[in-house]
Design an enzyme around this catalytic site. Structure first.
Site, short mmCIF file in Angstrom:
data_model
loop_
_atom_site.label_atom_id
_atom_site.label_comp_id
_atom_site.label_asym_id
_atom_site.label_seq_id
_atom_site.Cartn_x
_atom_site.Cartn_y
_atom_site.Cartn_z
N LYS A 244 0.83 -1.20 0.00
CA LYS A 244 0.00 0.00 0.00
C LYS A 244 0.87 1.25 0.00
CE LYS A 244 -4.30 -1.65 1.96
NZ LYS A 244 -5.24 -1.59 3.06
N ARG A 245 2.04 1.15 0.57
CA ARG A 245 2.93 2.32 0.63
C ARG A 245 3.40 2.77 -0.76
NH1 ARG A 245 7.00 0.16 4.08
NH2 ARG A 245 5.40 -1.38 4.50
#
Ligand code: GLU
Length: 479
Positions: A244-245
């Site tokens: 997700k980063r």
């Protein structure tokens, strides 16, 4: 051939999740087989309202229709694991009867003590070394464990090739949790067998558990299906798993941005697979015809958003050209700027018709078309700081615009005559195209870019175009 997509309804559809649906779908269609959707909802702590609908909706959007599963049913109904408890329990009883499963009364605290002991003595912790001596009869509230039979195991994975593992990776895994629901490890084996799945196509993260699965297939007396491990999807640097980063959006996020399902399918199908040619744009039918499990790559595939956006732009162009603006137009409806609300569909279609080949996503319409619907705010610095225009004085610029406005006013105002007028203006004023066209373009749009000038003028229409040129002339005169 029977394949399946077996997502857990977590409410978030990661890019990698969808690829695990695309490959089984493509191969099942190619082989005239069956594609099953099974909802793996046995982790009640992760239950999310509406998550199953989101999965169904995403598959429908991508055009991955399932032959068996929720809504459509099928011979192995139900297709929700949470509704198949009795089936898992029946298989569990068989293992218990055969002496291959036992109820485990060991408390988590006690397990921690065992773990600590192993760590202190430098031994790997294996559950099977601490099996309870006289396990109680299995009853709700106690987890049921597999009694493993560790030995060297060999198997073949279509993508990863011939593989083997030693006894040290095989252990007494939990089959049924204390809450009575099965683990993934147990449930998927029972289900794949009950549902007649011939090819298990899933992420490579399950590969390390395969030795345990092989032991389970053996104990259950079940044939092992064809195993296919899909490589990881890596983040933009190509070194780590996409997370997700990395700002990769969920599939829903890309959909809301105006990525077309055709492009998403195309992009993800080619993320870790290629047919050996340079082709980059594939329709679903082409993918079905060309796909092969053997050509899935073993190494991780890098997620490249720029490429996805490029492919989406290609798809917008392709579909508009094949179908015509009118047919494509309904897909754009939710992506126009607020100022377009009062415009007629016909006018929006005209705008689409001249701008579609510049779009990367449909939501670009929101940022790129505002000036077609409302007069843009005048920002004279866009003219005076423009690299082609900054050598002219304000009065020279207003003079030039005045000449342009006068000539354009005499045009019949269709694309061809506007083009002819602009060419004549170039010849008469002796200005370079970059100079003349930049100032007209900016005066009309105050946007960094617009479609070809004669087309922009044509769509804006005579009175709007001339009014916009005149208000800029006045502004330059008063500057
Ligand atoms: N429920 C698992 C997941 O969502 C499925 C793995 C598999 O395809 O067997 O990751």
């Amino acid at each position: 051939m029977k394949t399946r997509f077996a997502p857990s309804p977590t409410g978030y559809i990661h890019i990698g999740n969808v690829r695990s649906a695309i490959y089984p779908y493509l191969i099942a269609r190619q082989q005239h087989g069956t594609f099953i959707l099974r909802i793996e909802d046995t982790d009640q702590s992760r239950y999310v309202e509406g998550a199953t609908e989101l999965i169904e909706d995403t598959l429908n959007w991508l055009g991955l229709e399932w032959d068996e599963g929720p809504i459509v049913g099928g011979p192995a109904t139900p297709y929700f694991q949470s509704e198949r408890k009795a089936i898992y329990h029946a298989w569990a009883e068989k293992l218990i009867a055969a002496g291959r499963a036992y109820a485990d009364p060991t408390s988590p605290d006690q397990i921690q003590v065992y773990r600590d002991q192993c760590q202190a003595s430098g031994q790997p912790f294996l559950y099977r070394n601490f099996r309870p001596e006289n396990p109680p009869a299995w009853h709700p509230g106690l987890p049921l464990r597999f009694k493993s039979d560790p030995k060297p195991r060999k198997w073949h994975d279509v993508v990863m090739g011939d593989l083997s593992a030693g006894p040290e990776v095989q252990d007494d895994i939990i089959l049924i949790k204390a809450d009575g629901l099965p683990t993934y490890n147990f449930a998927h084996i029972v289900d794949d067998s009950e549902m007649g799945v011939t090819h298990v196509i899933r992420g490579v993260e399950y590969l390390s558990s395969v030795p345990n699965y092989l032991a389970l297939y053996e104990a259950l007396g079940l044939p092992v299906p064809v195993l296919v491990s899909l490589p990881h999807i890596l983040g933009p640097t190509g070194t780590k798993k996409l997370s997700k980063r990395d700002n990769a959006k969920s599939v829903t996020g890309y959909r809301e941005d105006g990525i077309l399902p055709e492009a998403m399918l195309n992009y993800l199908a080619c993320l870790g697979w290629n047919d050996g040619t340079e082709q980059e744009i594939y329709t679903k039918d082409e993918l079905i015809a060309r796909f092969s499990l053997e050509r899935i790559q073993t190494s991780g595939a890098r997620f490249d958003e720029t490429k996805l956006l490029w492919q989406n732009g290609q798809w917008i162009r392709k579909l508009v050209q094949e179908q015509g603006v009118e047919t494509f137009y309904p897909r754009t409806e939710s992506f126009w700027p607020g100022s377009a609300a009062s415009a007629t569909p016909e006018y929006r279609q005209q705008v689409l018709g001249i701008i579609y080949d510049r779009l990367k996503t449909l939501s670009d319409l929101r940022t790129m078309t505002g000036y077609f619907f409302a007069d843009p705010e005048i920002d004279l610095t866009m003219i005076t700081d423009n690299k082609f225009l900054k050598r002219f004085s304000e009065s020279e610029l207003s003079q030039l615009l005045q000449t342009a406005a006068d000539r354009l006013d005499q045009s019949a105002w269709d694309a061809d005559s506007l083009q002819a007028t602009l060419n004549q203006l170039l010849a008469d004023t002796g200005k370079k195209p970059a100079e003349l066209f930049s100032i007209i373009r900016i005066a009309l749009s105050f946007a960094p870019f617009s479609p070809a000038l004669h087309l922009t003028l044509n769509v804006l229409g005579r009175s709007t175009s001339l009014a916009r040129l005149r208000r800029v002339i006045t502004a330059l005169e008063n500057a």
